[in-house]
Design a protein around this motif. Structure first.
Motif, PDB file in Angstrom:
ATOM      1  N   PRO A 161       0.754  -1.283   0.031  1.00  0.00           N
ATOM      2  CA  PRO A 161       0.107   0.133  -0.136  1.00  0.00           C
ATOM      3  C   PRO A 161       0.783   1.210  -0.108  1.00  0.00           C
ATOM      4  N   ALA A 162       1.414   1.606  -1.217  1.00  0.00           N
ATOM      5  CA  ALA A 162       2.433   2.796  -1.276  1.00  0.00           C
ATOM      6  C   ALA A 162       2.177   3.011  -2.749  1.00  0.00           C
TER       7      ALA A 162
ATOM      8  N   GLY B 211       2.603   2.496   7.294  1.00  0.00           N
ATOM      9  CA  GLY B 211       3.092   2.846   8.508  1.00  0.00           C
ATOM     10  C   GLY B 211       3.038   1.689   9.712  1.00  0.00           C
ATOM     11  N   GLU B 212       1.795   0.963   9.546  1.00  0.00           N
ATOM     12  CA  GLU B 212       1.682  -0.274  10.583  1.00  0.00           C
ATOM     13  C   GLU B 212       2.907  -1.244  10.380  1.00  0.00           C
TER      14      GLU B 212
ATOM     15  N   SER C 233      12.227   2.102   6.232  1.00  0.00           N
ATOM     16  CA  SER C 233      11.777   3.032   5.107  1.00  0.00           C
ATOM     17  C   SER C 233      13.265   3.434   4.559  1.00  0.00           C
ATOM     18  N   THR C 234      14.378   3.239   5.084  1.00  0.00           N
ATOM     19  CA  THR C 234      15.587   3.828   4.944  1.00  0.00           C
ATOM     20  C   THR C 234      16.782   2.463   4.743  1.00  0.00           C
ATOM     21  N   ASP C 235      16.346   1.521   5.545  1.00  0.00           N
ATOM     22  CA  ASP C 235      17.414   0.621   5.609  1.00  0.00           C
ATOM     23  C   ASP C 235      17.277  -0.748   4.555  1.00  0.00           C
ATOM     24  N   MET C 236      18.190  -0.810   3.613  1.00  0.00           N
ATOM     25  CA  MET C 236      18.153  -1.673   2.231  1.00  0.00           C
ATOM     26  C   MET C 236      18.969  -2.814   2.670  1.00  0.00           C
TER      27      MET C 236
ATOM     28  N   GLY D  42       8.677  13.059  -3.958  1.00  0.00           N
ATOM     29  CA  GLY D  42       8.025  11.896  -4.188  1.00  0.00           C
ATOM     30  C   GLY D  42       6.989  11.695  -3.313  1.00  0.00           C
ATOM     31  N   THR D  43       6.432  10.742  -3.147  1.00  0.00           N
ATOM     32  CA  THR D  43       5.445  10.317  -2.328  1.00  0.00           C
ATOM     33  C   THR D  43       5.781   9.484  -0.970  1.00  0.00           C
ATOM     34  N   ILE D  44       6.880   9.148  -0.732  1.00  0.00           N
ATOM     35  CA  ILE D  44       7.330   8.558   0.377  1.00  0.00           C
ATOM     36  C   ILE D  44       8.131   9.542   1.365  1.00  0.00           C
TER      37      ILE D  44
END
Length: 372
Positions: A9-10, A56-57, A71-74, A219-221
């Motif tokens: 859901p993004a 978010g959940e 959201s940042t860790d790949m 962007g959207t993130i």
């Protein structure tokens, strides 16, 4: 035929699937999206089968389990826990129930989503993987697959292979070591059309109409007001007009700017935003990069996490973007791109390559042939 589209859901994961869903509905098929209801507006008017957690959940659950920010860790462990672990743990039961009720003949799942493959494998129907950006590192892909397969095994479900891999990322933007899979079908990346699009009128800049126009979008993130402000301030040191597209969750009224030089807006479809734009300053999300190159516009990219550094590297490699690592460099970089014709030439060449990719209607026909 009943076709179920499934996605994280993004915006960046959902939007690449929308052109194919629109093509399916135009052809008379019954369609629906399996995702969380909070993003129903992104795919409207398509039906949404709401299942699983919000973005978010899911991020919060990953942090609770392993202390990482997905959201940042790949790293392979974090990516696997998010896509192959938490997403399935929090959404499998609802997804299986919703999919069984919908009774799809085909499932099309974005490449990072495993709820779609889970329900397809459970129901015994074919499924298709739909890419959203550059092919991910093999170590990441393997880690996610192992985590997802384990979750499915716990539910006595054996993951079936996809019948095709639909890919919107142009060959020339892939890594030099990349090799296409035998089942790959390219699809032209397109900004989706909405039945209730609000008409967009490109802003005017009285007395400054002859100056270059710069679009700024993170962007959207990414939602980093400080970074956005620094970019704008840097651009205002140059003789350009600026259009700023805010994060969808932000209020444009919260950003104080010189209205004679800067126009601020909320979410507007990219095909409208790019009207009259000479260069785009972006964080390098896959959807933005493809939309901008498809419109033959060069970029300045400030890569902000996840796949964005790699997207920036590839756009720069084909000569269509300048890469910066400090928002205060945006103004000087934009002027350099505007003053160096090779950037616009490279962007135009990429637009031609993107236009030559298969349209969604053709891809749909190929998928149905492959099913048969």
């Amino acid at each position: 035929m009943r076709i179920l589209f499934s996605s994280t859901p993004a915006h960046g994961h959902l939007l690449p699937l929308v052109p194919l869903e629109r093509a399916a509905r135009r052809a008379g098929h019954v369609t629906a999206f399996l995702t969380h209801g909070s993003v129903a507006d992104v795919v409207a008017p398509a039906e949404v089968l709401s299942a699983g957690a919000t973005l978010g959940e899911a991020l919060a659950e990953v942090h609770r389990r392993i202390g990482a920010d997905a959201s940042t860790d790949m790293s392979p462990a974090t990516v696997a826990e998010f896509f192959g672990g938490v997403r399935i743990d929090l959404g499998a039961d609802e997804s299986l129930s919703a999919a069984a009720a919908f009774a799809p003949d085909l499932v099309i799942a974005e490449a990072a989503d495993f709820l779609g493959p889970l329900v397809a494998s459970s129901l015994g129907v074919p499924w298709v993987s739909h890419g959203v950006g550059i092919a991910i590192d093999a170590a990441l892909a393997d880690a996610v697959m192992v985590a997802a397969a384990q979750r499915m095994k716990e539910r006595d479900i054996e993951l079936s292979p996809p019948i095709a891999a639909v890919d919107p990322w142009p060959d020339t933007l892939q890594l030099e070591t990349w090799e296409p899979s035998r089942d790959r079908i390219d699809i032209r990346p397109e900004a989706p059309e909405y039945e209730h699009d609000v008409p967009w009128t490109a802003p005017s800049f009285p007395g400054r109409a002859e100056l270059p126009r710069v679009l700024v979008t993170l962007g959207t993130i990414v939602d980093e007001p400080g970074t956005l402000t620094a970019i704008i301030e840097s651009l205002l040191e140059q003789d350009v007009n600026v259009v700023v597209a805010m994060h969808p969750a932000s209020d444009p009224r919260d950003l104080t700017v010189d209205a004679s030089r800067v126009h601020v807006t909320g979410f507007v479809p990219m095909r409208y935003l790019l009207d009259g734009v000479d260069v785009v300053v972006t964080s390098g999300g896959a959807g933005t990069v493809l939309s901008v190159l498809g419109a033959a516009v060069p970029m300045v990219i400030l890569p902000l996490g996840l796949d964005k550094p790699l997207n920036a590297e590839r756009a720069a490699a084909v000569g269509a973007a300048a890469v910066i690592h400090d928002p205060r460099q945006a103004g000087a970089a934009a002027v350099r791109v505007l003053g160096t014709p090779s950037f616009a030439v490279a962007a135009s060449e990429m637009a031609g390559r993107i236009a030559a990719m298969k349209p969604a209607d053709e891809v749909l026909a190929l998928l149905l042939d492959r099913m048969a």
